[in-house]
Design an enzyme around this catalytic site. Structure first.
Site, PDB file in Angstrom:
ATOM      1  N   THR A   1      37.389  58.147  32.891  1.00 34.66           N
ATOM      2  CA  THR A   1      37.185  56.711  33.105  1.00 34.66           C
ATOM      3  C   THR A   1      36.550  56.461  34.467  1.00 34.66           C
ATOM      4  OG1 THR A   1      39.117  56.210  31.778  1.00 34.66           O
ATOM      5  CG2 THR A   1      38.367  54.467  33.245  1.00 34.66           C
TER       6      THR A   1
ATOM      7  N   GLY B   1      41.428  42.578  34.667  1.00 31.21           N
ATOM      8  CA  GLY B   1      42.584  43.099  35.409  1.00 31.21           C
ATOM      9  C   GLY B   1      43.060  42.091  36.443  1.00 31.21           C
ATOM     10  N   PHE B   2      44.029  42.521  37.186  1.00 31.62           N
ATOM     11  CA  PHE B   2      44.691  41.635  38.146  1.00 31.62           C
ATOM     12  C   PHE B   2      43.724  41.127  39.226  1.00 31.62           C
ATOM     13  CE2 PHE B   2      46.981  42.229  42.313  1.00 31.62           C
ATOM     14  CZ  PHE B   2      47.513  40.955  42.368  1.00 31.62           C
TER      15      PHE B   2
ATOM     16  N   TYR C   1      43.469  61.434  40.643  1.00 31.49           N
ATOM     17  CA  TYR C   1      43.084  60.041  40.862  1.00 31.49           C
ATOM     18  C   TYR C   1      42.283  59.926  42.155  1.00 31.49           C
ATOM     19  CZ  TYR C   1      43.525  54.998  41.468  1.00 31.49           C
ATOM     20  OH  TYR C   1      43.259  53.672  41.649  1.00 31.49           O
TER      21      TYR C   1
ATOM     22  N   LEU D   1      35.249  47.190  39.252  1.00 31.76           N
ATOM     23  CA  LEU D   1      36.700  47.346  39.416  1.00 31.76           C
ATOM     24  C   LEU D   1      37.309  48.209  38.318  1.00 31.76           C
ATOM     25  CD1 LEU D   1      37.666  43.595  40.130  1.00 31.76           C
ATOM     26  CD2 LEU D   1      37.279  45.395  41.817  1.00 31.76           C
TER      27      LEU D   1
ATOM     28  N   ASN E   1      37.612  46.863  28.771  1.00 30.89           N
ATOM     29  CA  ASN E   1      38.064  47.367  27.463  1.00 30.89           C
ATOM     30  C   ASN E   1      39.531  47.021  27.192  1.00 30.89           C
ATOM     31  OD1 ASN E   1      39.490  49.096  29.067  1.00 30.89           O
ATOM     32  ND2 ASN E   1      38.512  50.978  28.347  1.00 30.89           N
TER      33      ASN E   1
END
Ligand code: UDP
Length: 324
Positions: free
Chosen positions: A95, A10-11, A149, A76, A32
């Site tokens: 997740t 990721g970023f 979230y 992360l 993933n």
């Protein structure tokens, strides 16, 4: 140090990987590629100190193998971006919570120093300015999927802190405030890459709501410095939660104007009602400002890069055609 980064494609993970490799550490990535992108890490693949596995955290064998040769885990991997959260709440919760559970189980097995990424979203509907780590938390109702979230990341925090208290695992929780910089995709709603792309194409800049909501944007290079400093100080920081963010507050209208100015763009600002931008009932945060006193005291960190530097870096990256 040998570091396993979950969500490393990721970023933030890719920037952290670059910094760790540059100073001679080894990095393994488990990702993933759901929201991460292999292009973010392609440049590292020839590096002798770099390894990666494309898989879910739920693959216990792979996670175990990578954790067994890691001194530290930076966790992360998470469902990110408001679009994903609002549209796929089941995936978001699973997740985040099951992923963190799996990471902590592996970390306990090999006594890994562990950093768990959380988010300023956990401050929920709080209106305090700035937000401090020990503030009370007020979330919206469970019928609004946005709040899953924050609730799931909060549970991640509880899991991590419990592993510290009950099993003496050196876990530190970090709450990222808006983190931006080169390489961030705008696909999941993030405002800075979206505005920069719109400006470079001279398209209208889509400001949601009245644009008077505000945020503090932290350059990812500053964020990475904070992570490296925390990784190195388990004694002072284990069992603790730290905000990581910039203290410089701007409204989204100001951000749009600054992006237009820095890109010399012919774009105009177009206000889009929240009801069109997001699912009905979406609630945006009015202000989101971190109190960073705690991390400043613990490891001497504060954000350094200005909004103009951030925008210029993102513009350069996008203009090179590297944006996804
Ligand atoms: N936003 C906007 N236009 C966009 C994308 C986002 O005005 O094209 C707004 C969004 O409603 C929020 C702010 O910019 O008020 C920051 O959004 P982002 O998704 O980057 O981060 P977060 O909402 O998590 O702070």
């Amino acid at each position: 140090m040998r570091v396993l980064i979950t969500g490393g494609a990721g970023f933030i993970g890719a920037h952290l990987t670059r910094a760790l490799l540059a100073r001679g550490d080894s990095v393994a990535i488990l990702d993933n590629l759901s929201t991460g992108n292999f292009n973010n890490i392609r440049e590292f693949t020839p590096h002798p100190n770099f390894a990666f596995a494309v898989d879910d955290l739920s693959n216990a064998l792979v996670l175990d193998r990578l954790a067994s040769s890691a001194d530290a885990i930076v966790h992360l991997a998470a469902a990110v971006g408001v679009f994903v959260v609002v549209e796929r709440p089941t995936e978001t919760i699973e997740t985040n919570v099951l992923g963190t559970h799996a990471v902590l189980a592996a970390a306990r097995r090999y006594r890994c120093r562990t950093l768990i990424a959380s988010t300023s979203e956990v401050y929920g509907k709080g209106i305090k300015v700035p937000f401090s780590e020990d503030d009370d938390i007020v979330l919206g109702p469970s019928i609004r999927s946005r709040w899953c979230y924050a609730a799931s990341k909060l549970l991640d925090e509880f899991l991590g802190l419990a592993a510290y208290r009950e099993f003496e695992l050196p876990v530190t929780v970090v709450r990222f405030f808006n983190t931006v910089g080169p390489g961030q995709t705008g696909r999941y709603g993030m405002v800075v890459p979206r505005f920069v792309r719109q400006a470079l194409h001279h398209e209208p800049i889509t400001v949601y709501g009245d644009g008077e909501q505000s945020r503090c944007f932290c350059h990812v290079h500053d964020t990475v410095r904070a992570l490296l400093a925390l990784l190195e100080q388990p004694q002072q920081t284990a069992g603790e939660v730290f905000n990581i963010g910039s203290n410089h507050e701007v409204t989204i209208n100001q951000l749009a104007a600054t992006v237009i100015e820095r890109t010399d763009s012919a774009s105009t600002i177009q206000h889009v009602p929240y009801s069109e931008a997001y699912a009905p009932g979406f609630e945006d945060m009015r202000r989101r400002v971190p109190d960073t006193t705690k991390i400043g005291k613990a490891v001497g960190w504060q954000a350094q890069k200005s909004l103009e530097q951030i925008i210029d870096d993102v513009v350069r990256h996008e203009a090179e055609g590297a944006g996804a």
